[in-house]
Scaffold this motif. Structure first.
Motif, PDB file in Angstrom:
ATOM      1  N   ALA A   3       0.822  -1.205   0.000  1.00  0.00           N
ATOM      2  CA  ALA A   3       0.000   0.000   0.000  1.00  0.00           C
ATOM      3  C   ALA A   3       0.855   1.253   0.000  1.00  0.00           C
ATOM      4  O   ALA A   3       1.973   1.261   0.493  1.00  0.00           O
ATOM      5  N   GLN A   4       0.318   2.310  -0.576  1.00  0.00           N
ATOM      6  CA  GLN A   4       0.972   3.616  -0.518  1.00  0.00           C
ATOM      7  C   GLN A   4       0.529   4.309   0.766  1.00  0.00           C
ATOM      8  O   GLN A   4      -0.655   4.486   1.024  1.00  0.00           O
ATOM      9  N   PHE A   5       1.458   4.714   1.587  1.00  0.00           N
ATOM     10  CA  PHE A   5       1.132   5.372   2.841  1.00  0.00           C
ATOM     11  C   PHE A   5       1.350   6.870   2.742  1.00  0.00           C
ATOM     12  O   PHE A   5       2.302   7.326   2.109  1.00  0.00           O
ATOM     13  N   GLU A   6       0.456   7.625   3.381  1.00  0.00           N
ATOM     14  CA  GLU A   6       0.703   9.059   3.549  1.00  0.00           C
ATOM     15  C   GLU A   6       1.529   9.238   4.825  1.00  0.00           C
ATOM     16  O   GLU A   6       1.241   8.628   5.853  1.00  0.00           O
ATOM     17  N   LYS A   7       2.551  10.040   4.752  1.00  0.00           N
ATOM     18  CA  LYS A   7       3.406  10.271   5.910  1.00  0.00           C
ATOM     19  C   LYS A   7       2.715  11.194   6.892  1.00  0.00           C
ATOM     20  O   LYS A   7       2.395  12.341   6.577  1.00  0.00           O
ATOM     21  N   ILE A   8       2.461  10.696   8.096  1.00  0.00           N
ATOM     22  CA  ILE A   8       1.829  11.492   9.147  1.00  0.00           C
ATOM     23  C   ILE A   8       2.914  12.108  10.017  1.00  0.00           C
ATOM     24  O   ILE A   8       3.840  11.415  10.442  1.00  0.00           O
ATOM     25  N   PRO A   9       2.849  13.417  10.277  1.00  0.00           N
ATOM     26  CA  PRO A   9       3.862  14.054  11.131  1.00  0.00           C
ATOM     27  C   PRO A   9       3.941  13.368  12.488  1.00  0.00           C
ATOM     28  O   PRO A   9       2.921  13.034  13.094  1.00  0.00           O
ATOM     29  N   SER A  10       5.136  13.133  12.968  1.00  0.00           N
ATOM     30  CA  SER A  10       5.320  12.483  14.259  1.00  0.00           C
ATOM     31  C   SER A  10       6.322  13.279  15.086  1.00  0.00           C
ATOM     32  O   SER A  10       7.109  14.055  14.560  1.00  0.00           O
ATOM     33  N   SER A  11       6.271  13.050  16.366  1.00  0.00           N
ATOM     34  CA  SER A  11       7.176  13.765  17.262  1.00  0.00           C
ATOM     35  C   SER A  11       7.512  12.868  18.445  1.00  0.00           C
ATOM     36  O   SER A  11       6.650  12.157  18.964  1.00  0.00           O
ATOM     37  N   LEU A  12       8.750  12.892  18.859  1.00  0.00           N
ATOM     38  CA  LEU A  12       9.164  12.100  20.008  1.00  0.00           C
ATOM     39  C   LEU A  12       8.524  12.623  21.291  1.00  0.00           C
ATOM     40  O   LEU A  12       8.444  11.912  22.290  1.00  0.00           O
ATOM     41  N   SER A  13       8.064  13.854  21.261  1.00  0.00           N
ATOM     42  CA  SER A  13       7.506  14.466  22.469  1.00  0.00           C
ATOM     43  C   SER A  13       5.997  14.316  22.580  1.00  0.00           C
ATOM     44  O   SER A  13       5.410  14.701  23.588  1.00  0.00           O
ATOM     45  N   ASN A  14       5.321  13.770  21.544  1.00  0.00           N
ATOM     46  CA  ASN A  14       3.870  13.612  21.573  1.00  0.00           C
ATOM     47  C   ASN A  14       3.478  12.202  21.150  1.00  0.00           C
ATOM     48  O   ASN A  14       4.081  11.623  20.239  1.00  0.00           O
ATOM     49  N   SER A  15       2.439  11.663  21.817  1.00  0.00           N
ATOM     50  CA  SER A  15       1.987  10.305  21.527  1.00  0.00           C
ATOM     51  C   SER A  15       0.989  10.246  20.378  1.00  0.00           C
ATOM     52  O   SER A  15       0.758   9.185  19.803  1.00  0.00           O
ATOM     53  N   PHE A  16       0.363  11.393  20.070  1.00  0.00           N
ATOM     54  CA  PHE A  16      -0.577  11.427  18.959  1.00  0.00           C
ATOM     55  C   PHE A  16      -0.573  12.825  18.350  1.00  0.00           C
ATOM     56  O   PHE A  16      -0.054  13.780  18.933  1.00  0.00           O
ATOM     57  N   TYR A  17      -1.157  12.929  17.157  1.00  0.00           N
ATOM     58  CA  TYR A  17      -1.139  14.163  16.382  1.00  0.00           C
ATOM     59  C   TYR A  17      -2.562  14.674  16.256  1.00  0.00           C
ATOM     60  O   TYR A  17      -3.439  13.992  15.726  1.00  0.00           O
ATOM     61  N   ALA A  18      -2.835  15.872  16.766  1.00  0.00           N
ATOM     62  CA  ALA A  18      -4.167  16.472  16.702  1.00  0.00           C
ATOM     63  C   ALA A  18      -4.060  17.860  16.083  1.00  0.00           C
ATOM     64  O   ALA A  18      -3.182  18.641  16.457  1.00  0.00           O
ATOM     65  N   PHE A  19      -4.945  18.154  15.130  1.00  0.00           N
ATOM     66  CA  PHE A  19      -4.865  19.447  14.467  1.00  0.00           C
ATOM     67  C   PHE A  19      -6.230  19.870  13.919  1.00  0.00           C
ATOM     68  O   PHE A  19      -7.144  19.054  13.763  1.00  0.00           O
ATOM     69  N   LYS A  20      -6.330  21.154  13.613  1.00  0.00           N
ATOM     70  CA  LYS A  20      -7.523  21.719  12.991  1.00  0.00           C
ATOM     71  C   LYS A  20      -7.198  21.993  11.524  1.00  0.00           C
ATOM     72  O   LYS A  20      -6.166  22.599  11.212  1.00  0.00           O
ATOM     73  N   TYR A  21      -8.078  21.542  10.627  1.00  0.00           N
ATOM     74  CA  TYR A  21      -7.895  21.777   9.190  1.00  0.00           C
ATOM     75  C   TYR A  21      -8.901  22.812   8.730  1.00  0.00           C
ATOM     76  O   TYR A  21     -10.104  22.672   8.961  1.00  0.00           O
ATOM     77  N   GLU A  22      -8.418  23.861   8.076  1.00  0.00           N
ATOM     78  CA  GLU A  22      -9.286  24.887   7.505  1.00  0.00           C
ATOM     79  C   GLU A  22      -8.783  25.232   6.113  1.00  0.00           C
ATOM     80  O   GLU A  22      -7.587  25.440   5.914  1.00  0.00           O
ATOM     81  N   ASN A  23      -9.713  25.303   5.139  1.00  0.00           N
ATOM     82  CA  ASN A  23      -9.322  25.585   3.758  1.00  0.00           C
ATOM     83  C   ASN A  23     -10.571  26.009   2.987  1.00  0.00           C
ATOM     84  O   ASN A  23     -11.670  26.050   3.532  1.00  0.00           O
ATOM     85  N   ILE A  24     -10.383  26.295   1.705  1.00  0.00           N
ATOM     86  CA  ILE A  24     -11.530  26.646   0.872  1.00  0.00           C
ATOM     87  C   ILE A  24     -12.317  25.403   0.477  1.00  0.00           C
ATOM     88  O   ILE A  24     -13.491  25.484   0.100  1.00  0.00           O
ATOM     89  N   HIS A  25     -11.698  24.233   0.545  1.00  0.00           N
ATOM     90  CA  HIS A  25     -12.390  22.969   0.289  1.00  0.00           C
ATOM     91  C   HIS A  25     -11.543  21.813   0.797  1.00  0.00           C
ATOM     92  O   HIS A  25     -10.358  21.972   1.079  1.00  0.00           O
ATOM     93  N   PHE A  26     -12.165  20.650   0.921  1.00  0.00           N
ATOM     94  CA  PHE A  26     -11.431  19.434   1.269  1.00  0.00           C
ATOM     95  C   PHE A  26     -10.815  18.889  -0.017  1.00  0.00           C
ATOM     96  O   PHE A  26     -11.529  18.538  -0.957  1.00  0.00           O
ATOM     97  N   ASP A  27      -9.491  18.812  -0.065  1.00  0.00           N
ATOM     98  CA  ASP A  27      -8.839  18.441  -1.313  1.00  0.00           C
ATOM     99  C   ASP A  27      -7.823  17.312  -1.170  1.00  0.00           C
ATOM    100  O   ASP A  27      -7.040  17.049  -2.080  1.00  0.00           O
ATOM    101  N   ALA A  28      -7.816  16.626  -0.029  1.00  0.00           N
ATOM    102  CA  ALA A  28      -6.877  15.508   0.138  1.00  0.00           C
ATOM    103  C   ALA A  28      -7.208  14.415  -0.874  1.00  0.00           C
ATOM    104  O   ALA A  28      -8.380  14.110  -1.102  1.00  0.00           O
ATOM    105  N   PRO A  29      -6.209  13.810  -1.510  1.00  0.00           N
ATOM    106  CA  PRO A  29      -6.472  12.730  -2.463  1.00  0.00           C
ATOM    107  C   PRO A  29      -6.865  11.446  -1.750  1.00  0.00           C
ATOM    108  O   PRO A  29      -6.791  11.347  -0.522  1.00  0.00           O
TER     109      PRO A  29
END
Length: 286
Positions: A3-29
């Motif tokens: 499978a082709q994986f999308e690279k998710i940002p990771s950090s040694l200092s955090n156990s999970f990644y949480a964020f707010k997405y705002e844009n003119i439209h949803f455009d993730a492939p």
């Protein structure tokens, strides 16, 4: 196939990644990744794809995506405002190796197992959910983790969850296949209101008609034209709810030249007639 994986940002200092997405439209492939993903739609409308499942989404849509399960959100072309979502992503070792085997997390373990098919949480208190998700975004350290675990535990005990993909579906897309599926999704979104010719779609992805049909069936466990009709019926549901158009006009707007065929397809996917669907929706609002 790998499978082709999308690279998710990771950090040694955090156990999970949480964020707010705002844009003119949803455009993730059309994409997938090894991390689990919770996505809550704050603003926006369109069509959500999870595995071989297609469904309209609106504000308040709350979905859990399992590891390596292909997915994407495509904005409605008629939606002119900005879109907004809250997303949380984490891997299987959130609390270290083997944490899900502990008795305290047995309900969460079952929830994550079910997420391999994708899960939609159907009866959610939107205000409470947004407050919880916003708190997770704004907190740090131990308190942030406790809030997240509490959210997972609450979701795991809900009785109103709906798995999304059909029986027998398993993601088997490599990078080339992934690109092809994304092109097909975009083509259907742009051309659903017109007659869709198989040769045009197969040419789009540089395949013969028969090869394309086999490829699509193998990839999504459904035929291409079943996919097209499912897409059109989802859009027709949206028009039935949001407009006062006649059923015949909605059928035409969604690409159906034959009204009887539209009715048969609507019955097939929604288990009711268009007018029955609208009446059920209005009754639910009351």
């Amino acid at each position: 196939m790998k499978a082709q994986f999308e690279k998710i940002p990771s950090s040694l200092s955090n156990s999970f990644y949480a964020f707010k997405y705002e844009n003119i439209h949803f455009d993730a492939p059309w994409h997938f990744h090894p991390e689990y993903e919770l996505t809550y739609i704050v603003k926006g409308t369109g069509i959500r794809y999870v595995g071989n499942h297609i469904q309209e989404f609106n504000a308040g849509d709350f979905v859990l995506i399992g590891s390596n399960l292909p997915h994407c959100w495509k904005s409605d072309h008629q939606y002119k405002d900005t879109v907004k979502s809250i997303v949380i992503q984490w891997d299987n070792d959130l609390l270290g190796e083997g944490w899900l085997e502990k008795n305290e997390f047995k309900h969460i373990k079952i929830l994550l197992q079910k997420s391999s098919k994708g899960i939609r949480f159907e009866t959610i208190n939107s205000k409470k959910t947004i407050n919880t998700l916003t708190s997770i975004l704004n907190k740090n350290g131990f308190e942030k983790m406790l809030l997240f675990l509490k959210l997972l535990e609450e979701l795991s005990t809900l009785n109103t969850i709906k798995t999304l993909t059909s029986e027998g579906f398993s993601p088997k897309l490599n990078r080339k296949s992934n690109d092809r599926i994304d092109k097909v999704y975009d083509y259907v979104q742009e051309n659903y209101s017109h007659k869709i010719v198989l040769s045009e779609v197969s040419n789009l992805v540089n395949m013969g008609d028969e090869s394309f049909c086999r490829f699509f069936k193998k990839s999504l466990n459904k035929s291409f034209f079943t996919f097209v009709n499912e897409y059109r019926i989802n859009l027709s549901c949206k028009l039935l709810i949001e407009t006062n158009k006649q059923v015949s006009q909605i059928a035409y707007d969604c690409g159906y030249e034959s009204l009887p065929f539209f009715y048969r397809q609507f019955q097939k996917f929604m288990n009711c007639s268009p007018l029955q669907f609208k009446k059920k929706y209005l009754k639910m609002l009351k």
